[in-house]
Design an enzyme around this catalytic site. Structure first.
Site, PDB file in Angstrom:
ATOM      1  N   LYS A   1      87.410  18.679  19.041  1.00  0.00           N
ATOM      2  CA  LYS A   1      88.677  17.967  19.332  1.00  0.00           C
ATOM      3  C   LYS A   1      88.356  17.023  20.607  1.00  0.00           C
ATOM      4  O   LYS A   1      87.601  17.354  21.834  1.00  0.00           O
ATOM      5  CB  LYS A   1      89.535  19.110  19.739  1.00  0.00           C
ATOM      6  CG  LYS A   1      91.203  18.791  19.901  1.00  0.00           C
ATOM      7  CD  LYS A   1      92.016  19.686  20.223  1.00  0.00           C
ATOM      8  CE  LYS A   1      93.603  19.271  20.533  1.00  0.00           C
ATOM      9  NZ  LYS A   1      94.170  20.667  20.818  1.00  0.00           N
TER      10      LYS A   1
ATOM     11  N   SER B   1      98.285  21.169  18.371  1.00  0.00           N
ATOM     12  CA  SER B   1      97.828  20.018  18.768  1.00  0.00           C
ATOM     13  C   SER B   1      96.321  19.653  18.236  1.00  0.00           C
ATOM     14  O   SER B   1      95.928  18.501  18.087  1.00  0.00           O
ATOM     15  CB  SER B   1      97.760  19.735  20.252  1.00  0.00           C
ATOM     16  OG  SER B   1      96.805  20.456  20.715  1.00  0.00           O
TER      17      SER B   1
ATOM     18  N   SER C   1      98.040  25.876  19.223  1.00  0.00           N
ATOM     19  CA  SER C   1      97.351  24.451  18.792  1.00  0.00           C
ATOM     20  C   SER C   1      96.229  24.852  17.991  1.00  0.00           C
ATOM     21  O   SER C   1      95.776  23.764  17.342  1.00  0.00           O
ATOM     22  CB  SER C   1      97.102  23.661  19.886  1.00  0.00           C
ATOM     23  OG  SER C   1      98.283  23.066  20.644  1.00  0.00           O
TER      24      SER C   1
END
Length: 464
Positions: free
Chosen positions: A78, A153, A177
């Site tokens: 990420k 997220s 997330s």
């Protein structure tokens, strides 16, 4: 089956037998990315040349007998997990693009184990949305249905895993997330015990964990990433090796399972979600577990208090930006923090205290039960263009009541796919367990994979 769809455990077995090379595999993965990325927009800082070079190095290590624990396995990270030389925009055009000086601990451990990190993955604005909406990245979409969000997220990580951009994807989680996109993309996503995987820039509630297509791959990744790092004062050495690691040892007769089907607040749970999670409860019960429904764990004061605290924290961060950069922040985020000035010091302190109240509430449940089984989210994936499922910045957290308590309590929680909506969207169940029992949660997820056998063929093309 394409090489891009092989699990990490399958790839490693083939590498050991020399029936596959990391060079072949990364080419297949890069072809998959080239095919689907125009539709999904899941990657950031994709670097095919560096990936090919890393794969050649891995091939040489396998031939020399010096391969690491994840050698040659394609992986993504990420974008808010720093990798040396790549800026960390945090999903917003308001961030100055300064290259990171070093790998964050999790990325460094992946590299040290020989994984081929070929790309970063996208995230929404400041990681504060459960969608792929961002002023920096293109809108990330769900491979199962391009009109839907992959969640957030860890939006790009969820989309990449479901689309077959290799087997291992690292996400971060401060309120759901990892688990929300994993649930909405049909994946196993683990938010580990806090401190199990070093974060590097720790913050209350924040964790890093794997998002994979199988529980076995998540367990393998967790084992490699676990351990102390001096850059994270909250991290610690790996736990003892006597944690249950197989479905048979984890799902023992008499296992006490708390079934939480109603969070008590937020969006109502859809009937398809309830039915899918109940099916896993029935499978556990059939295997000898004792399953008991429990009332809601948290209350409205806890969730609203948390909202106030996070609102003032984000408002402070945004206020510190120069005016021209502040104007680039997503309007929904600016709307959310616009009321922060109305909050008093008492409001903020009370909001912060609710993090502890959530932790105490979760811990009390684990004095009576071994596992808490619940939905991951009350709904299936919502329209991709929405920042929030409510489409209301004043009510941004109405979908995280099942996930956020374990961030505050630091307990491990994992997702597993347990069914499908009538429109073909994945439905995830969440398994939360006592501290340091991460591998137990993953072993129970592995049991669910086998017992329910609901997995459908992974998307082979845009929205298919």
């Amino acid at each position: 089956m394409s090489l891009a769809d092989l699990t990490a455990t399958e790839l490693l077995e083939n590498y050991r037998k020399r029936s596959l090379s990391p060079v072949e595999v990364i080419e297949d993965v890069l072809q998959r990315v080239e095919q689907l990325e125009p539709h999904l927009c899941a990657t950031y800082a994709l670097d095919p040349d560096a990936a090919r070079a890393a794969a050649r190095d891995s091939e040489a290590r396998w031939l020399a007998g010096t391969a690491g624990a994840l050698d040659g396995v394609p992986a993504t990270v990420k974008e808010n997990i720093a990798t040396r030389g790549t800026p960390v925009p945090q999903g917003t055009a308001a961030t100055e693009l300064v290259p990171a000086l070093e790998d964050a601990p999790a990325a460094a451990r992946l590299r040290a184990a020989g994984a081929v990190i070929f790309s970063k993955t996208t995230m929404p604005e400041y990681g504060m949305l459960s969608s792929g909406v961002s002023t920096f990245h293109h809108l990330t979409r769900n491979p199962w249905d391009l009109s839907k969000t992959p969640g957030g997220s860890s939006a790009g990580a969820g989309a990449a895993a479901a689309a077959g951009y290799g087997p291992i994807h690292l996400g971060t989680d401060i309120g759901g997330s990892i688990r929300l996109p994993a649930g909405w993309c049909g994946l196993v996503g683990l938010k580990p015990t806090h401190g199990r995987i070093a974060v590097g820039n720790p913050y209350p509630g924040r964790a890093i964990g794997p998002m994979t297509r199988s529980a076995a791959d998540a367990a393998l990744t967790l084992t490699v990433l676990s351990g102390y790092d001096p850059r994270d004062h909250t991290s610690y050495p790996p736990p003892p090796a006597n944690i249950p690691r197989t479905p048979e040892s984890a799902l023992r007769p008499g296992l006490r399972v708390a079934l939480l089907l109603d969070a008590g607040l937020g969006l109502p749970v859809g009937p398809e979600v309830t039915a899918a999670v109940t099916a896993l409860a029935a499978a556990f019960e059939k295997a000898g577990a004792v399953v008991e429904p429990i009332p809601p764990i948290i209350n409205r004061a806890m969730l609203d208090g948390l909202d106030r605290f996070w609102r003032i924290r984000s408002a402070a961060d945004i206020a510190a930006l120069p005016e021209e950069r502040r104007a680039k922040v997503l309007p929904q985020i600016r709307d959310w923090v616009s009321t922060a000035a109305e909050l008093t010091g008492f409001d903020v302190f009370h909001g912060y205290s609710q993090m502890g109240a959530m932790a105490a509430a979760v811990t009390a449940v684990f004095t009576r039960y071994d596992v808490i089984l619940s939905p991951v989210a009350p709904i299936t994936a919502f329209p991709a263009e929405l920042a929030y499922p409510t489409d209301d910045p004043a009510k941004p957290f109405e979908h995280i009541a099942f996930t956020v308590p374990y961030n505050m309590s630091a307990h491990p929680a994992t997702t597993v796919n347990v069914g499908w909506s009538a429109t073909g969207l994945p439905i995830g169940a969440q398994l939360a367990v006592p501290h340091h029992q991460d591998l137990t949660a993953l072993a129970l997820a592995e049991y669910a994979e086998s017992a329910l056998a609901v997995q459908r063929p992974w998307p082979a093309g845009p929205g298919q």
